[in-house]
Write a protein that holds these residues in place. Structure first.
Motif, PDB file in Angstrom:
ATOM      1  N   ARG A 123       0.832  -1.208   0.000  1.00 42.51           N
ATOM      2  CA  ARG A 123       0.000   0.000   0.000  1.00 42.51           C
ATOM      3  C   ARG A 123       0.863   1.252   0.000  1.00 42.51           C
ATOM      4  O   ARG A 123       0.540   2.251  -0.663  1.00 42.51           O
ATOM      5  CB  ARG A 123      -0.925  -0.012   1.214  1.00 42.51           C
ATOM      6  CG  ARG A 123      -2.142  -0.913   1.047  1.00 42.51           C
ATOM      7  CD  ARG A 123      -3.018  -0.880   2.274  1.00 42.51           C
ATOM      8  NE  ARG A 123      -4.252  -1.639   2.085  1.00 42.51           N
ATOM      9  CZ  ARG A 123      -5.119  -1.896   3.053  1.00 42.51           C
ATOM     10  NH1 ARG A 123      -4.884  -1.455   4.290  1.00 42.51           N
ATOM     11  NH2 ARG A 123      -6.212  -2.586   2.787  1.00 42.51           N
ATOM     12  N   ALA A 126       2.214   1.676  -3.486  1.00 45.55           N
ATOM     13  CA  ALA A 126       1.142   2.115  -4.374  1.00 45.55           C
ATOM     14  C   ALA A 126       0.827   3.597  -4.180  1.00 45.55           C
ATOM     15  O   ALA A 126       0.660   4.345  -5.153  1.00 45.55           O
ATOM     16  CB  ALA A 126      -0.113   1.269  -4.139  1.00 45.55           C
ATOM     17  N   GLU A 127       0.735   4.023  -2.937  1.00 47.02           N
ATOM     18  CA  GLU A 127       0.424   5.433  -2.659  1.00 47.02           C
ATOM     19  C   GLU A 127       1.554   6.352  -3.104  1.00 47.02           C
ATOM     20  O   GLU A 127       1.316   7.456  -3.602  1.00 47.02           O
ATOM     21  CB  GLU A 127       0.163   5.618  -1.163  1.00 47.02           C
ATOM     22  CG  GLU A 127      -1.180   5.071  -0.704  1.00 47.02           C
ATOM     23  CD  GLU A 127      -2.346   5.741  -1.403  1.00 47.02           C
ATOM     24  OE1 GLU A 127      -2.325   6.985  -1.558  1.00 47.02           O
ATOM     25  OE2 GLU A 127      -3.267   5.024  -1.825  1.00 47.02           O
ATOM     26  N   LYS A 130       1.348   6.584  -6.842  1.00 48.45           N
ATOM     27  CA  LYS A 130       0.147   7.358  -7.164  1.00 48.45           C
ATOM     28  C   LYS A 130       0.393   8.850  -6.982  1.00 48.45           C
ATOM     29  O   LYS A 130       0.034   9.656  -7.850  1.00 48.45           O
ATOM     30  CB  LYS A 130      -1.014   6.891  -6.281  1.00 48.45           C
ATOM     31  CG  LYS A 130      -2.307   7.648  -6.482  1.00 48.45           C
ATOM     32  CD  LYS A 130      -3.382   7.128  -5.538  1.00 48.45           C
ATOM     33  CE  LYS A 130      -4.633   7.971  -5.610  1.00 48.45           C
ATOM     34  NZ  LYS A 130      -5.680   7.486  -4.670  1.00 48.45           N
ATOM     35  N   TYR A 153      -6.393   5.846  -9.510  1.00 46.70           N
ATOM     36  CA  TYR A 153      -6.763   4.845  -8.509  1.00 46.70           C
ATOM     37  C   TYR A 153      -5.639   3.811  -8.391  1.00 46.70           C
ATOM     38  O   TYR A 153      -5.032   3.431  -9.393  1.00 46.70           O
ATOM     39  CB  TYR A 153      -8.059   4.142  -8.899  1.00 46.70           C
ATOM     40  CG  TYR A 153      -9.235   5.080  -9.094  1.00 46.70           C
ATOM     41  CD1 TYR A 153     -10.003   5.500  -8.016  1.00 46.70           C
ATOM     42  CD2 TYR A 153      -9.557   5.552 -10.356  1.00 46.70           C
ATOM     43  CE1 TYR A 153     -11.069   6.359  -8.192  1.00 46.70           C
ATOM     44  CE2 TYR A 153     -10.613   6.421 -10.549  1.00 46.70           C
ATOM     45  CZ  TYR A 153     -11.373   6.824  -9.463  1.00 46.70           C
ATOM     46  OH  TYR A 153     -12.427   7.675  -9.645  1.00 46.70           O
ATOM     47  N   SER A 154      -5.394   3.393  -7.183  1.00 46.77           N
ATOM     48  CA  SER A 154      -4.389   2.354  -6.963  1.00 46.77           C
ATOM     49  C   SER A 154      -5.052   1.153  -6.301  1.00 46.77           C
ATOM     50  O   SER A 154      -6.048   1.295  -5.590  1.00 46.77           O
ATOM     51  CB  SER A 154      -3.249   2.874  -6.076  1.00 46.77           C
ATOM     52  OG  SER A 154      -3.733   3.212  -4.792  1.00 46.77           O
ATOM     53  N   ARG A 155      -4.516  -0.024  -6.553  1.00 45.23           N
ATOM     54  CA  ARG A 155      -5.056  -1.221  -5.915  1.00 45.23           C
ATOM     55  C   ARG A 155      -3.943  -2.238  -5.668  1.00 45.23           C
ATOM     56  O   ARG A 155      -2.948  -2.298  -6.395  1.00 45.23           O
ATOM     57  CB  ARG A 155      -6.164  -1.843  -6.745  1.00 45.23           C
ATOM     58  CG  ARG A 155      -5.701  -2.525  -8.046  1.00 45.23           C
ATOM     59  CD  ARG A 155      -5.742  -4.047  -7.910  1.00 45.23           C
ATOM     60  NE  ARG A 155      -5.378  -4.700  -9.164  1.00 45.23           N
ATOM     61  CZ  ARG A 155      -4.195  -5.217  -9.396  1.00 45.23           C
ATOM     62  NH1 ARG A 155      -3.222  -5.103  -8.494  1.00 45.23           N
ATOM     63  NH2 ARG A 155      -3.937  -5.839 -10.535  1.00 45.23           N
ATOM     64  N   ILE A 197       0.736  -4.749  -7.563  1.00 43.04           N
ATOM     65  CA  ILE A 197       0.288  -3.374  -7.372  1.00 43.04           C
ATOM     66  C   ILE A 197      -0.021  -2.802  -8.751  1.00 43.04           C
ATOM     67  O   ILE A 197       0.742  -3.001  -9.704  1.00 43.04           O
ATOM     68  CB  ILE A 197       1.379  -2.518  -6.705  1.00 43.04           C
ATOM     69  CG1 ILE A 197       1.718  -3.077  -5.327  1.00 43.04           C
ATOM     70  CG2 ILE A 197       0.945  -1.066  -6.606  1.00 43.04           C
ATOM     71  CD1 ILE A 197       2.937  -2.441  -4.703  1.00 43.04           C
ATOM     72  N   LEU A 199      -2.069   0.622 -11.013  1.00 46.76           N
ATOM     73  CA  LEU A 199      -2.681   1.954 -11.024  1.00 46.76           C
ATOM     74  C   LEU A 199      -3.620   2.059 -12.214  1.00 46.76           C
ATOM     75  O   LEU A 199      -3.364   1.477 -13.267  1.00 46.76           O
ATOM     76  CB  LEU A 199      -1.617   3.050 -11.105  1.00 46.76           C
ATOM     77  CG  LEU A 199      -0.644   3.185  -9.941  1.00 46.76           C
ATOM     78  CD1 LEU A 199       0.353   4.288 -10.247  1.00 46.76           C
ATOM     79  CD2 LEU A 199      -1.375   3.482  -8.652  1.00 46.76           C
ATOM     80  N   ARG A 200      -4.682   2.820 -12.040  1.00 46.75           N
ATOM     81  CA  ARG A 200      -5.608   3.107 -13.130  1.00 46.75           C
ATOM     82  C   ARG A 200      -5.807   4.608 -13.206  1.00 46.75           C
ATOM     83  O   ARG A 200      -6.141   5.251 -12.207  1.00 46.75           O
ATOM     84  CB  ARG A 200      -6.941   2.399 -12.917  1.00 46.75           C
ATOM     85  CG  ARG A 200      -7.965   2.648 -14.021  1.00 46.75           C
ATOM     86  CD  ARG A 200      -9.231   1.872 -13.758  1.00 46.75           C
ATOM     87  NE  ARG A 200      -8.978   0.445 -13.787  1.00 46.75           N
ATOM     88  CZ  ARG A 200      -9.883  -0.470 -13.406  1.00 46.75           C
ATOM     89  NH1 ARG A 200     -11.044  -0.077 -12.947  1.00 46.75           N
ATOM     90  NH2 ARG A 200      -9.586  -1.747 -13.465  1.00 46.75           N
TER      91      ARG A 200
END
Length: 201
Positions: A123, A126-127, A130, A153-155, A197, A199-200
């Motif tokens: 996370r 990802a952040e 992002k 958006y991240s997941r 990980i 991103l969109r």
């Protein structure tokens, strides 16, 4: 895709998908009650188990093992793909995760342990990515002129999807080791999953 395309009422498909998740949760709740009563799980698979439905006509089954397998496979093969097709990604993830827990409890525990041990790190990565991309995009004046709004958006990959990907990587590794003269087998970790990980934008 066929079910979604031929159905005149997409809401009925969504309701069926939710009902599948409801049945899976009922099976897990029953298993937890069985565990609390110290009943041997191995014997419960061979014996007929009668329970009262949580809600009349919704959950009623006699064989816990057989019903669990049937409902879980339906969730993975039918209702989770339908939920994804309808854009209900949270429902799709819950269906896969709950069915995974019912079908493969030992593998589920291992996958969840691996997932929880690395979740905070993934996370954070990802952040960080992002925020970096978000800053680059907002500094691009030309892009902002032509784009009315931009959202990022991240997941982090869900445990079930992560487990499936690790299995595929492991199978490839075993095939590679089989062709190699070396007897040492490389270990597979989350770091080897390229889309753990994503991103969109």
């Amino acid at each position: 895709n066929l079910l979604v395309s031929v159905s005149e009422d997409w809401q009925s498909l969504a309701i069926r998908s939710v009902a599948s998740l409801y049945r899976l949760r009922g099976i897990i709740a029953f298993r937890e009650k069985v565990a609390e009563r110290s009943i041997n799980p191995a014997s419960s698979c061979e014996e007929t188990v009668d329970i009262q439905p949580i809600d009349t006509g919704i959950i009623q089954y006699k064989s816990l093992a057989n019903e669990g397998i049937k409902v879980s496979r339906e969730a993975l093969n039918i209702y989770a793909p339908i939920a994804q097709r309808l854009g209900m990604h949270r429902l799709k993830n819950e269906l896969e995760g709950t069915a995974f827990r019912v079908l493969y409890p030992r593998q589920y525990s291992a996958a969840m342990s691996l997932y929880q041990n690395n979740l905070d790190k993934m996370r954070a990565v990802a952040e960080n990515i992002k925020d970096t991309i978000n800053q680059i995009i907002h500094e691009d004046d030309l892009l902002n002129i032509h784009a009315e709004s931009i959202a990022i958006y991240s997941r982090v990959k869900e445990p079930y999807s992560l487990w499936r990907k690790l299995l595929k990587l492991r199978m490839r590794q075993l095939e590679k080791d089989g062709k190699s003269s070396s007897k040492q087998s490389s270990t597979i970790s989350i770091a080897d999953v390229n889309d753990a990980i994503a991103l969109r934008i």
